[in-house]
Design an enzyme around this catalytic site. Structure first.
Site, mmCIF file in Angstrom:
data_model
loop_
_atom_site.group_PDB
_atom_site.id
_atom_site.type_symbol
_atom_site.label_atom_id
_atom_site.label_comp_id
_atom_site.label_asym_id
_atom_site.label_seq_id
_atom_site.Cartn_x
_atom_site.Cartn_y
_atom_site.Cartn_z
ATOM 1 N N CYS A 391 0.837 -1.204 0.000
ATOM 2 C CA CYS A 391 0.000 0.000 0.000
ATOM 3 C C CYS A 391 0.875 1.259 0.000
ATOM 4 C CB CYS A 391 -1.023 -0.033 1.122
ATOM 5 S SG CYS A 391 -2.447 0.992 0.725
ATOM 6 N N HIS A 517 -3.664 -4.965 0.126
ATOM 7 C CA HIS A 517 -3.053 -5.539 1.336
ATOM 8 C C HIS A 517 -3.202 -7.059 1.296
ATOM 9 C CE1 HIS A 517 -2.733 -1.796 3.841
ATOM 10 N NE2 HIS A 517 -3.633 -1.384 2.968
ATOM 11 N N GLU A 519 -1.899 -9.126 3.124
ATOM 12 C CA GLU A 519 -1.817 -9.692 4.484
ATOM 13 C C GLU A 519 -3.203 -9.985 5.072
ATOM 14 O OE1 GLU A 519 -1.117 -6.574 3.654
ATOM 15 O OE2 GLU A 519 -1.564 -5.126 5.238
HETATM 16 N N1 GLN Z 1 -1.906 6.672 2.682
HETATM 17 C C1 GLN Z 1 -2.034 5.912 1.476
HETATM 18 C C2 GLN Z 1 -3.390 6.120 0.814
HETATM 19 O O1 GLN Z 1 -4.343 6.498 1.464
HETATM 20 C C3 GLN Z 1 -1.771 4.449 1.726
HETATM 21 C C4 GLN Z 1 -2.724 3.798 2.669
HETATM 22 C C5 GLN Z 1 -2.227 2.503 3.247
HETATM 23 O O2 GLN Z 1 -1.026 2.221 3.276
HETATM 24 N N2 GLN Z 1 -3.135 1.701 3.754
HETATM 25 O O3 GLN Z 1 -3.536 5.875 -0.336
#
Ligand code: GLN
Length: 542
Positions: A391, A517, A519
């Site tokens: 992410c 994600h 995970e």
């Molecule tokens: N801050 C980033 C976004 O909102 C990544 C979010 C995250 O790592 N879950 O796109």
């Protein structure tokens, strides 16, 4: 509702898990372990968590408050215990599996505004408790489950958990033998006196009895083995059958807890108390295979996790568990090191990363610690370290590449710098009009199509996957050709919106970033293929 289980008609049974003495005793692990055992006996089980805080969901909570925010397939930002539920049961949870006081009140207040209460005074009892009871039964009423396990967050005696406890009392009365109450307490070991102490347990059970609940089963968390006579004493003072006093002793891994619970017949106790017909033993073959792999690991794989919450392991709970599962399946012990992105700089990066076999660049929000992630990524890329960006970690991969390879020195995400001349990561179009922070990100499972010559596709063994998201920003497709020409390929995209979901540098050993994600979908019985592949690359890199 009548259900068929093991060819015999039974009602949905409700199991409540409360906690006393202190928090962090592992109610989630006990609930998950019981669910695992009942599932392995062929029953249909779900687990839900009722959290007494007023936030609608943990999505707006900072990890210091509540650890990781877990995301369900249907896009609910959930308590991290739902992650345990999924990792143990291998079954998806949804928004219905996590209720907070905030959601209960919101729904009652909405009903009041609609006039549903027909002029009555709206009160905690019966209106809030009725709404809690209605929510407790939502999943049970679908007819899909034989057992609904409900974990009540917080500790008995907290003012804020009282309406939940009162609802449990009423449900227990209504459900009769279709209900079991399990209370988890703590038996401290006083080192100076060399003694285990049961008084806090007795007090905690008294507190529960004062609000009208007599627990059926007590699970005592302990560092040391609790002698049989001491357990008998607890049984006697707490009005519980002696065989229903179970200990949950510290074990090297939480995945051993189901085995420990089965040894003491927790599953049988629940089945007997609910008059559920059963025979034989739970089929734990695959689970035990995982545990024996775990116990036979000799070599170690060293992974560094670069993030800003290094002192707070719960912040990256699902990543830790996914790495642990993957390492175990590759017959390796996981040596996970947390590296503070705030402390990383050009002067110390080599020292901190050179002995690792692989590096994870963590997800996150905001500016703090971001420059350290770029420093780590530059070093990892230049030294061909297996690297996995998740992410924000993937977004940082893109930004670092833009700055140091494409020569776009001031490249950034508009999250960090709204005026950047090179917005390689930018706010998603549909996010631009959003002002409320709660529950408004791109959340939940989305389709992703993978390029067939990519490492990711090989890792998954297929081209179409579905993974969960939690973000507002995205790879800016205007720069796509520039990146691809230079060597960073966009190898996964959403088939409808063409949002870039995966980037990869094919010429590197393993340099992959995912906007999603992975995970969140890794479980003991079904570990995520990308984590497995990353761990394999890290092992090869030793
Ligand atoms: N801050 C980033 C976004 O909102 C990544 C979010 C995250 O790592 N879950 O796109």
């Amino acid at each position: 509702m009548k259900l068929t289980t093991n060819f015999i008609k039974v009602d949905t049974k409700y199991i409540f898990v409360t906690g006393g003495v202190v928090s962090s005793l592992g109610k989630g692990i006990i609930s998950s372990s019981l669910a695992r055992l009942l599932l392995s006996r062929g029953f249909r089980v779900t687990i839900q968590k009722f959290d007494p805080y007023i936030n609608i969901d943990p999505g707006t909570l900072n990890p210091y408050e509540h650890g990781e925010c877990y995301v369900t397939v249907d896009g609910h930002e959930a308590d991290l215990d739902l992650g345990h539920y999924e990792r143990f049961t291998n079954i998806h949870t949804t928004r219905a599996n996590n209720i907070t006081t905030g959601r209960i009140y919101q729904s009652v207040i909405d009903k009041e505004r609609r006039g549903d209460y027909l002029g009555k005074t709206v009160q905690i009892i019966p209106h809030i408790t009725d709404e809690i009871k209605r929510n407790v039964k939502i999943l049970g009423n679908t007819g899909k489950y034989d057992f609904v396990i409900t974990e009540i967050g917080g500790t008995v005696g907290d003012i804020e958990s009282l309406p939940f406890i009162e609802s449990v009392r009423q449900l227990r009365w209504e459900l009769g033998q279709n209900c079991v109450c399990i209370h988890l307490t703590y038996v401290p070991y006083i080192r100076a006196a060399k003694e285990l102490k049961t008084k806090p347990t007795q007090h905690s059970v008294k507190q529960l009895q004062e609000v009208g609940i007599q627990p059926d089963i007590l699970v005592l968390r302990t560092e040391k083995d609790i002698p049989a006579d001491m357990r008998r004493k607890v049984a006697q003072f707490c009005n519980v059958a002696p065989e229903a006093v179970i200990q949950s002793i510290d074990v090297p891994t939480i995945y051993e807890v189901p085995i420990k619970m089965h040894e003491q017949k927790l599953d049988e106790l629940v089945l007997r108390k609910t008059n559920t017909p059963f025979s034989g033993e739970p089929d734990m073959t695959k689970w035990n295979q995982f545990l024996s792999l775990l116990n036979s690991t000799k070599d170690t794989v060293k992974i560094g996790l670069v993030g800003k919450y290094v002192e707070l392991q719960d912040a990256y709970k699902s990543i830790n568990e996914s790495l642990f599962q993957a390492a175990t399946y590759q017959s390796h012990k996981l040596d996970l090191r947390y590296i503070s992105s705030e402390k990383l700089n050009d002067g110390n990066v080599e020292e901190l990363l050179k002995d690792l076999n692989g590096v994870i660049i963590a997800p996150g929000f905001g500016q703090r610690g971001i420059e350290g992630k770029f420093v780590a990524l530059k070093w990892c890329r230049e030294n061909d370290m297996p690297t996995f960006g998740i992410c924000l970690g993937m977004q940082c991969m893109v930004i670092e590449y833009a700055r140091n390879v494409l020569g776009l020195k001031e490249a950034n995400s508009t999250e960090m710098d709204t005026k950047t001349p090179y917005n390689v990561i930018d706010l998603m179009e549909e996010q631009k009009s959003i002002s409320n922070l709660g529950g408004t990100m791109r959340l939940g499972a989305y389709q992703c199509h993978l390029a067939d010559d990519s490492k990711v596709a090989k890792a998954y063994g297929k081209l179409d996957i579905e993974e969960r998201h939690r973000h507002r920003f995205e790879f800016n497709n205007e720069y796509r050709t520039q990146f691809e020409n230079a060597g960073m390929k966009c190898v996964g995209e959403n088939p409808e919106t063409h949002l870039v979901e995966v980037v990869e540098i094919p010429e590197k050993k393993w340099f992959i970033g995912t906007q999603y994600h992975p995970e969140y979908s890794s479980t003991v019985l079904n570990p995520n293929p990308l984590f497995i592949d990353f761990i394999k690359a890290a092992i090869t890199n030793k």
